[in-house]
Write a protein that holds these residues in place. Structure first.
Motif, short mmCIF file in Angstrom:
data_model
loop_
_atom_site.label_atom_id
_atom_site.label_comp_id
_atom_site.label_asym_id
_atom_site.label_seq_id
_atom_site.Cartn_x
_atom_site.Cartn_y
_atom_site.Cartn_z
N GLN A 1 20.61 -0.95 -6.73
CA GLN A 1 21.74 -0.27 -6.11
C GLN A 1 22.24 -1.09 -4.92
N ALA A 2 23.53 -1.35 -4.89
CA ALA A 2 24.09 -2.20 -3.83
C ALA A 2 23.86 -1.61 -2.44
N GLN A 3 23.90 -0.26 -2.34
CA GLN A 3 23.79 0.37 -1.02
C GLN A 3 22.36 0.36 -0.48
N THR A 4 21.38 0.21 -1.34
CA THR A 4 19.98 0.25 -0.89
C THR A 4 19.26 -1.07 -1.11
N ARG A 5 19.93 -2.07 -1.66
CA ARG A 5 19.26 -3.32 -2.03
C ARG A 5 18.62 -4.01 -0.82
N GLU A 6 19.32 -4.01 0.30
CA GLU A 6 18.81 -4.72 1.46
C GLU A 6 17.54 -4.08 2.00
N ARG A 7 17.39 -2.76 1.82
CA ARG A 7 16.23 -2.05 2.35
C ARG A 7 15.08 -1.99 1.37
N ALA A 8 15.30 -2.44 0.14
CA ALA A 8 14.26 -2.37 -0.88
C ALA A 8 13.03 -3.18 -0.49
N MET A 9 13.24 -4.39 0.01
CA MET A 9 12.11 -5.24 0.39
C MET A 9 11.39 -4.66 1.60
N LEU A 10 12.10 -3.99 2.50
CA LEU A 10 11.45 -3.34 3.64
C LEU A 10 10.46 -2.29 3.15
N LEU A 11 10.89 -1.49 2.18
CA LEU A 11 10.01 -0.46 1.63
C LEU A 11 8.84 -1.06 0.88
N ALA A 12 9.10 -2.12 0.10
CA ALA A 12 8.02 -2.77 -0.64
C ALA A 12 6.97 -3.34 0.32
N MET A 13 7.42 -4.00 1.39
CA MET A 13 6.48 -4.55 2.36
C MET A 13 5.69 -3.46 3.05
N LEU A 14 6.34 -2.37 3.39
CA LEU A 14 5.64 -1.26 4.04
C LEU A 14 4.64 -0.63 3.07
N GLY A 15 5.00 -0.55 1.80
CA GLY A 15 4.08 -0.02 0.80
C GLY A 15 2.83 -0.90 0.68
N ILE A 16 3.02 -2.21 0.62
CA ILE A 16 1.89 -3.14 0.56
C ILE A 16 1.03 -3.02 1.82
N THR A 17 1.69 -2.90 2.97
CA THR A 17 0.96 -2.76 4.23
C THR A 17 0.07 -1.55 4.23
N MET A 18 0.59 -0.42 3.74
CA MET A 18 -0.19 0.81 3.73
C MET A 18 -1.33 0.74 2.72
N MET A 19 -1.08 0.16 1.56
CA MET A 19 -2.12 0.10 0.54
C MET A 19 -3.24 -0.86 0.94
N VAL A 20 -2.91 -1.97 1.57
CA VAL A 20 -3.93 -2.91 2.02
C VAL A 20 -4.61 -2.37 3.28
N GLY A 21 -3.83 -1.83 4.20
CA GLY A 21 -4.42 -1.25 5.40
C GLY A 21 -5.40 -0.14 5.08
N GLY A 22 -5.08 0.66 4.04
CA GLY A 22 -5.96 1.74 3.63
C GLY A 22 -7.27 1.28 3.04
N MET A 23 -7.36 0.00 2.68
CA MET A 23 -8.62 -0.54 2.16
C MET A 23 -9.64 -0.79 3.26
N PHE A 24 -9.18 -1.00 4.49
CA PHE A 24 -10.07 -1.38 5.57
C PHE A 24 -10.05 -0.42 6.75
#
Length: 458
Positions: free
Chosen positions: A401-424
């Motif tokens: 979606q053009a309106q949300t494309r720029e924020r997609a990577m922000l959400l993906a990075m935050l998701g990775i951060t939470m999943m990895v942070g939750g491991m430790f």
């Protein structure tokens, strides 16, 4: 003139009152009439508070809630905000986790003094929805800039502490002295900010030299001064995510990845061939006069040797006790895989099993996956994974979606951060982590509805 008087006379009572107030006082009346925008303005400022003591963050959240209540000037406003919550793609996974926690509360014994705090920790994601109901807007870009400003501020404090000019008072103590979860959070925030800065650098391509300098300024503070291996690992993974996102798959790229993998395996074996460090404690290394780069390398060596020693059943030392916690917790989980042991029951069960061990006084397993599995059973772990995988899935769909494309990577990075942070770390078990992550999630998620359409709830 009669037409104008007729229009004025037909204004609603509230509008007439506001107009009269503006006429009389002129200064603060316009501000009051624009109170519908207050929640967005406060929310845009909240990311900056994350780099201060936790009380500052919660004070800002309280101001946000007050502004949210004052902004609801009519029933229609309430209806639109509730509709924004009902249409959030995160609603169903979050309600599923709440339902599982309620069932666990009914089925299991409730430890006195610990149950209700433990129960509310499982409702952390509920606090996301008041932030989401403000809708999308320019506040999201302002919030991103404030988050970056906070990261630069935090990096500067680390550099000042390196020069021994930063006082260890309440405001700056977490930058001077290691304070557990707050110090870990600061490192994770710097890692996430660095990843988001890298995304903005690739996306915007303006002020390139300035962006590169600021990114390097924050990354060096993260790697050399933040004293958290979890944050360093997260930053590396976010860089890998950016590389994969912009990588064009071919036999050459596959060859490069294979070479990197072989280099990683070779480095691991080389580190194992070196003698184990004398100490892995940051404070001891600092007292011995070790430089930040030396501390970073030594901590990396410690991690490799601790994992290897644990796999061979050897003593891992106090700095590697997380592996001991994971092993004992896994044994506790095996006794009640389906239903779990109940909310707030991990700590008494663990301390009973770990008597005489280095980790015998631990209050959390330093791992969200194990904590949810232990207390809520397989359904709790599934609900947690549903939430976190939904964030990644939603980030993927936002790219279309053009309106949300720029924020997609922000959400993906935050998701990775939470999943990895939750491991430790038990990042959803501790209010220091939980509320900070909900504030940051609002930046990419606000305005995204079921069906992945952009909307403004205000």
């Amino acid at each position: 003139m009669p037409d104008r008087m007729k229009q004025t006379g037909s204004l609603p009572a509230q509008a007439q009152s506001d107009t009269h107030l503006q006429t009389r006082s002129g200064g603060w009346a316009p501000l009051w009439t624009e109170r519908a925008n207050w929640p967005q303005q406060v929310l845009a400022f909240l990311p900056l508070t994350l780099f201060f003591p936790v009380g500052v963050m919660y004070g800002g959240v309280l101001v946000f809630y007050i502004s949210l209540l004052l902004s609801c000037v009519s029933n229609d406003t309430w209806r639109l905000k509730l509709q924004a919550i009902r249409c959030s793609p995160m609603l169903l996974p979050v309600l599923a986790l709440s339902a599982v926690s309620i069932v666990a509360a009914v089925l299991h014994e409730r430890p006195a003094g610990e149950f209700w705090s433990g129960f509310w920790h499982y409702q952390t994601y509920i606090f996301l929805f008041p932030f989401l109901c403000v809708g999308a807007g320019v506040w999201q870009q302002k919030a991103l800039k404030n988050f970056f400003a906070g990261a630069v501020f935090a990096a500067s404090l680390y550099y000042l502490n390196l020069l021994h000019v930063l006082p260890a008072n309440t405001l700056f103590r977490s930058y001077v002295v290691y304070e557990g979860n707050k110090s870990i959070l600061l490192g994770i925030l710097l890692a996430l900010a660095s990843g988001w800065m890298l995304h903005e650098l690739v996306l915007r391509k303006n002020h390139l030299l300035v962006r590169m300098f600021v990114l390097a300024y924050v990354v060096l503070a993260l790697l050399l001064l933040a004293k958290t291996r979890t944050a360093s690992l997260i930053f590396v993974l976010l860089c890998v995510l950016m590389a994969l996102r912009n990588l064009r798959w071919s036999w050459r790229s596959a060859l490069v990845l294979a070479c990197l993998l072989m280099a990683g395996v070779g480095t691991w074996n080389y580190v194992l061939s070196l003698p184990a460090p004398v100490t892995c404690a940051v404070n001891e290394m600092q007292l011995a006069g070790a430089r930040p780069a030396q501390i970073l390398v030594t901590r990396a060596q410690c991690t490799v040797h601790q994992v290897h020693s644990f796999n061979e059943g050897k003593n891992i030392g106090e700095d590697g006790m997380r592996l001991e916690i994971y092993k004992v917790t896994s044994q506790i989980i095996a006794e009640q895989v389906v239903l779990g042991h109940g909310i707030a029951n991990w700590m008494p069960l663990y301390q009973q099993r770990a008597k005489g061990m280095m980790s015998g006084t631990m209050t959390t397993p330093h791992n969200d996956y194990l904590l949810y599995f232990t207390e809520l059973g397989i359904a709790g772990l599934a609900a947690l994974l549903w939430i976190w995988l939904s964030q990644l899935r939603l980030a993927h769909r936002m790219t279309k979606q053009a309106q949300t494309r720029e924020r997609a990577m922000l959400l993906a990075m935050l998701g990775i951060t939470m999943m990895v942070g939750g491991m430790f770390n038990a990042i959803l078990r501790d209010g220091v982590f939980g509320m900070a992550l909900m504030i940051l999630l609002a930046i990419p998620l606000a305005g995204v509805r079921t069906g992945y359409r952009q909307a403004n709830a205000t």
